[in-house]
Scaffold this active site. Structure first.
Site, short mmCIF file in Angstrom:
data_model
loop_
_atom_site.label_atom_id
_atom_site.label_comp_id
_atom_site.label_asym_id
_atom_site.label_seq_id
_atom_site.Cartn_x
_atom_site.Cartn_y
_atom_site.Cartn_z
N LYS A 102 3.68 18.21 -0.47
CA LYS A 102 4.81 16.92 -1.05
C LYS A 102 3.75 16.10 -2.38
O LYS A 102 3.12 15.36 -1.17
CB LYS A 102 5.22 16.28 -0.05
CG LYS A 102 6.41 15.62 -0.42
CD LYS A 102 6.31 15.47 -1.48
CE LYS A 102 6.22 13.77 -1.40
NZ LYS A 102 6.27 12.83 -2.38
N CYS A 151 -9.81 6.07 -5.98
CA CYS A 151 -10.38 5.46 -4.55
C CYS A 151 -11.50 4.59 -3.84
O CYS A 151 -11.36 4.27 -3.79
CB CYS A 151 -9.21 7.09 -2.98
SG CYS A 151 -10.76 8.37 -3.55
N GLU A 201 -8.40 -3.35 -2.15
CA GLU A 201 -8.27 -2.76 -3.23
C GLU A 201 -6.70 -3.14 -4.41
O GLU A 201 -5.77 -3.46 -4.31
CB GLU A 201 -7.94 -1.68 -3.00
CG GLU A 201 -7.83 0.02 -3.93
CD GLU A 201 -7.13 1.15 -3.08
OE1 GLU A 201 -6.59 1.01 -2.23
OE2 GLU A 201 -8.39 2.06 -3.40
P1 NAD Z 1 1.46 6.23 -1.46
O1 NAD Z 1 0.80 5.48 0.10
O2 NAD Z 1 1.90 5.03 -2.41
O3 NAD Z 1 1.51 7.77 -1.69
C1 NAD Z 1 1.05 8.41 -1.48
C2 NAD Z 1 1.86 9.61 -1.19
O4 NAD Z 1 3.06 9.39 0.02
C3 NAD Z 1 3.10 9.61 -2.24
O5 NAD Z 1 3.49 11.47 -1.94
C4 NAD Z 1 4.38 9.84 -0.98
O6 NAD Z 1 5.44 9.98 -2.04
C5 NAD Z 1 4.02 9.60 0.26
N1 NAD Z 1 4.43 8.76 0.38
C6 NAD Z 1 5.96 7.00 0.68
N2 NAD Z 1 5.96 6.69 1.64
C7 NAD Z 1 5.73 7.37 2.65
C8 NAD Z 1 6.16 7.55 3.46
N3 NAD Z 1 6.57 7.08 4.28
N4 NAD Z 1 5.66 8.98 4.46
C9 NAD Z 1 5.47 10.76 3.88
N5 NAD Z 1 4.86 9.73 2.67
C10 NAD Z 1 5.12 9.08 2.33
O7 NAD Z 1 -0.57 6.44 -2.66
P2 NAD Z 1 -0.21 6.11 -3.89
O8 NAD Z 1 -0.01 4.81 -4.79
O9 NAD Z 1 0.45 7.44 -4.34
O10 NAD Z 1 -1.98 5.96 -4.31
C11 NAD Z 1 -2.56 5.64 -4.26
C12 NAD Z 1 -2.82 4.97 -2.67
O11 NAD Z 1 -4.04 6.32 -2.31
C13 NAD Z 1 -4.43 3.93 -3.35
O12 NAD Z 1 -5.01 2.81 -2.23
C14 NAD Z 1 -6.03 5.14 -3.19
O13 NAD Z 1 -7.15 4.53 -2.62
C15 NAD Z 1 -5.37 5.69 -2.30
N6 NAD Z 1 -6.28 7.36 -2.81
C16 NAD Z 1 -7.00 7.12 -1.22
C17 NAD Z 1 -8.00 9.11 -1.79
C18 NAD Z 1 -8.99 9.35 -1.12
O14 NAD Z 1 -9.31 10.38 -0.88
N7 NAD Z 1 -9.23 8.67 0.12
C19 NAD Z 1 -7.28 9.90 -3.20
C20 NAD Z 1 -6.99 9.13 -4.11
C21 NAD Z 1 -6.09 8.02 -3.50
#
Ligand code: NAD
Length: 487
Positions: free
Chosen positions: A183, A292, A389
């Site tokens: 997803k 990240c 962050e």
């Molecule tokens: P997010 O948590 O909003 O979304 C990530 C994914 O989760 C998306 O596909 C979203 O549709 C899904 N999602 C959202 N709500 C959900 C729920 N209730 N249940 C299940 N899935 C759900 O994050 P974002 O804004 O897309 O990405 C930014 C964040 O990701 C930052 O905090 C960043 O640090 C982190 N990140 C971490 C890494 C790592 O490897 N550590 C890599 C990239 C990004």
């Protein structure tokens, strides 16, 4: 620069990839995908709901007892190699799609497309080399272990590095024989959909990979709560990660959480400043700081603080900002919503010493989601801009006196993803590599050029579990012990 996107998108973005073919979402509902460089709609994508999630999980489950489940490790290796060959042919178009969708400058998108190809190369080579052990035991027994797939693995990924995260999680899961439901983010999912079609073209057995676009609190949540999912790999924010862990706990399934960070680079007075500066800058501003492992905190020893500050101010003033496809140094943020979040943090920084703010071209940036890269100096390590962050092009400089204070500041946030150390002192390198809390420590570099081979993951609020490298293959498999009593 006007580019016709229709010429680049060869798959049907409005469909879900389920059971080896493109299928209309049962809800017949769609979401607009926006180009963050100009605010224009790129296309519509499916808004998958429960029926689509159920069909995807069922297809993955069936694949495990069908053609895909019968694949040997060598078959999987050869299949990944075929997928790699198709990715290789499409590197340029994948890079462009990522730039339009994510707003990432073209050279960075190209690096991500190359990384996806490299993951396929690495894991196709590893697929038939992962095995269990024989374990010396009591007389009359032969004991051995087997590495088996979890079964159906769910992959919920963010918008900032779709291709890289597909490489390190989806490809690793397929390597070990799992059947995947992916997803991608509703904010950027073109390369995830493209990857599905690439797998179809390469001949991946049906059900081994299913890809569903949709909203997080709908398709994402339904997938994470699905009782037939056997493992969840989540990359995203801390708050959603925490919810995912609750869903996983309910169904008693393992979960990998790759979350956020507030990663420092620490520059000592004996460092080679000329070598360090490009890393200090790039690691903070790559993908407009929406990484990240972004190095959003720069800790500088007092005796060289003014010198490093001066060099960084000059570098910030030279930065170019503009549309992703034109490959400026810094592109837009993913959305206007993300711009608002970053602007809120900038307001919190109004009491800080603003050292530099890059210029934004008012003509080419007027319609996109742009924020000027901003550098703050002499920041208290407890300030909100040094603690949280931000996920935008903002860096803070923090002075420190000695090694002890540097470790205290570095470890002084709730995160622990990556740390960069700049020092020539070998003993200090060893001491600090031990005392700093992070999943990866880079000494006299930052990121080691991407490091497909290097296990990656966090501690604390940065999450747990490891992806990348051979370690990912342990995460995406279960160890079974077999004890034979043969007398
Ligand atoms: P997010 O948590 O909003 O979304 C990530 C994914 O989760 C998306 O596909 C979203 O549709 C899904 N999602 C959202 N709500 C959900 C729920 N209730 N249940 C299940 N899935 C759900 O994050 P974002 O804004 O897309 O990405 C930014 C964040 O990701 C930052 O905090 C960043 O640090 C982190 N990140 C971490 C890494 C790592 O490897 N550590 C890599 C990239 C990004």
């Amino acid at each position: 620069m006007k580019i016709n996107l229709d010429d680049m998108i060869w798959f049907d973005t409005q469909n879900c990839f389920i059971d080896g073919s493109w299928q209309k979402p049962k809800s017949d509902n769609y979401i607009s995908l926006i180009n963050p460089s100009d605010g224009q709609e790129i296309c519509k994508i499916a808004r998958s709901m429960k029926d689509d999630v159920d069909l995807s999980v069922a297809s993955a489950k069936n694949a495990l007892s069908g053609e895909w489940g019968n694949y040997t490790a060598l078959d999987r290796s050869r299949m990944l190699q075929k997928i790699r060959n198709v990715v290789k042919e499409k590197i340029d178009v994948l890079a462009k799609l990522e730039s339009f969708d994510v707003g990432k400058p073209l050279a960075q998108s190209k690096a991500d497309a190359n990384a996806l190809e490299r993951y396929l190369e690495f894991y196709s080579g590893a697929a038939d080399k992962i095995h269990g052990d024989t374990i010396p035991y009591q007389s009359g027994y032969t004991v051995y272990s087997l590495r088996e797939p979890h079964g159906v693995t769910a992959h919920i990924i963010p918008w900032n590095y779709p291709m890289q995260i597909i490489g390190r999680s989806v490809v690793a899961a397929l390597t070990m024989g799992n059947a995947v439901v992916l997803k991608p983010s509703e904010d950027a999912c073109l390369t995830a959909l493209a990857f599905a079609d690439i797998c179809r073209e390469a001949g991946l057995p049906k059900g081994a990979l299913n890809v569903l676009s949709g909203l997080g609190h709908e398709a994402g949540q339904m997938l994470s709560e699905h009782p037939d999912v056997n493992h969840i790999s989540f990359t995203g924010s801390v708050s959603v990660g925490s919810q995912i862990q609750k869903s996983a706990a309910k169904n008693i399934v393992p979960v990998t959480l790759e979350l956020g960070g507030k990663s420092p680079q620490i520059v000592f007075s004996d460092a080679n400043i000329d070598e360090a500066v490009p890393f200090l800058l790039k690691a903070g501003l790559q993908n407009a700081g929406q990484t990240c492992s972004a190095s959003s905190r720069i800790l500088i020893q007092n005796s060289i603080y003014s010198k490093v500050e001066e060099v960084l101010i000059k570098a910030y003033k030279k930065l170019s900002v503009g549309p992703a496809i034109e490959d400026f140094d810094v592109g837009p943020l993913i959305s206007d919503k993300q711009v608002k979040t970053v602007e809120r943090y900038l307001k919190f920084g109004s009491d800080l010493k603003k050292l530099a703010e890059a210029k934004i071209n008012p003509d080419s940036c007027s319609k996109g989601s742009f924020v000027a890269p901003t550098l703050f100096g002499d920041v208290d390590p407890q300030h909100i801009l040094a603690q949280e962050e931000i996920f935008g092009p903002i860096q803070v400089l923090i002075p420190f006196s000695d090694e002890e204070e540097a470790v205290k500041i570095a470890n002084g946030t709730k995160y622990g993803l990556v740390t960069g150390l700049w020092t020539k002192d070998g003993s200090r390198q060893m001491r600090m590599a031990k005392s700093i809390k992070a999943g990866q420590i880079f000494i006299n570099n930052y990121g080691a050029g991407g490091g497909v081979e290097l296990p990656f993951g966090g501690v604390g609020h940065s999450g747990f579990g490891r992806e990348k490298g051979i370690e990912a293959l342990n995460s995406f498999s279960i160890l079974k012990t077999v004890a034979v009593n043969h007398g």
